[in-house]
Write a protein that holds these residues in place. Sequence first.
Motif, short mmCIF file in Angstrom:
data_model
loop_
_atom_site.label_atom_id
_atom_site.label_comp_id
_atom_site.label_asym_id
_atom_site.label_seq_id
_atom_site.Cartn_x
_atom_site.Cartn_y
_atom_site.Cartn_z
N ASP A 113 -50.33 23.53 -26.16
CA ASP A 113 -49.63 24.09 -25.01
C ASP A 113 -50.29 25.40 -24.60
OD1 ASP A 113 -47.71 24.39 -23.06
OD2 ASP A 113 -46.02 24.03 -24.40
N ASP A 144 -44.50 30.18 -21.39
CA ASP A 144 -45.05 28.84 -21.62
C ASP A 144 -45.16 28.17 -20.26
OD1 ASP A 144 -45.42 26.13 -22.05
OD2 ASP A 144 -43.78 25.92 -23.47
N LYS A 147 -46.18 21.69 -19.20
CA LYS A 147 -45.31 20.63 -19.68
C LYS A 147 -46.19 19.54 -20.28
CE LYS A 147 -41.57 17.47 -18.46
NZ LYS A 147 -40.68 16.97 -17.38
N ALA A 148 -46.25 19.52 -21.61
CA ALA A 148 -47.14 18.57 -22.28
C ALA A 148 -46.55 17.16 -22.31
CB ALA A 148 -47.45 19.05 -23.69
N GLY A 153 -51.57 17.51 -24.11
CA GLY A 153 -51.55 18.87 -23.57
C GLY A 153 -52.92 19.22 -23.03
#
Length: 341
Positions: A113, A144, A147-148, A153
Amino acid sequence: MSKMNLRLKLFTLAVVVLTFSCKENKENKAEETSQQEETDNQNDQKTYAEISIKKGGNWEGREYIDGEFENVSHVEVPEEHTDHSWYIRYEGPGWENSQVGYRLYLDWRNAIDIFGKKTDTMVLHKVGQDGFDSYHDEADWGMDILKAGKSLGIGSYGRYMNDTVAHFRVVENTVAKVSNSENSSEVKIEYSGWNTGDKTIDLTSTLTIYPEDRFTKAELAPSEAISGLTTGIVKFENIALMQKESENGEWGYIATYGAQTLVNEEDQLGMAIFYKTKEVKEIIEGPHDHLVVFEEQEAPVTYYFLAAWEQEPGGITSKEGFEADLNQKLETLNSEGKLEQ
């Protein structure tokens, strides 16, 4: 009791209280000094890697209850640990420099991420300290931004087989180590007994970040030759894939650029993977990723991945600027064979 004895006892008690108070004050000052030194050292660092686990609590099924986070140099992942076990701060090791931060989910997902940074100081030691997943909300330092989902990712790894990517659902043991030096920071993960269908191997992953630029150097070392070893970039609708090879044909990249962050519908992010063409079998579309599938080989494979967020200080703010940066790096790889200094 005589007045003399009473005075003596009161005097003795006062000395004990004073001694304890002085000791406590010294310990508090020592702790404050240690914490300040740690903060100063982190502020002086040009790169930083860490892993932080909870201690002082207990496992209840798959969740770790109570306890406090403590940074460690290495961790052997407990059998109970999985996603959202609340055991590892921000769910895995993290690494950063002045421009970008990354983290790897140290569980079956094994995705990487992105922490988008709005500051050029080291921030990871603060992330997730004020609420386990507080980094999903915008903060002064950033957030963060990726959005994996079910993907790898950015730049993580798995095995492409049966038209999908096998992550790390079946692993006998996982050990993660972090180290920091003057010129780089490193995360090393040793997977023992990684099973994917017809194969069970050991795999060592080494992820290194340097003071300059946004890239991480990745090296994957399998214990034996394995087909389908892959890395990739998460796919988003209406975001086109960009591809290019160097003049000498020894290096290539895949990349994406556009509104593909969790921040808002306009926020721009570029992601890229640089690879050695001789180590790559094919570039394909997986269910959730743009994939770089490596040749079946026992020798380690090496690649670079990077994320460029428009909100970072002095960040790249256009697709044209992003492509120019990638092409410059491709020229460097063409002439030098590496990106790090």
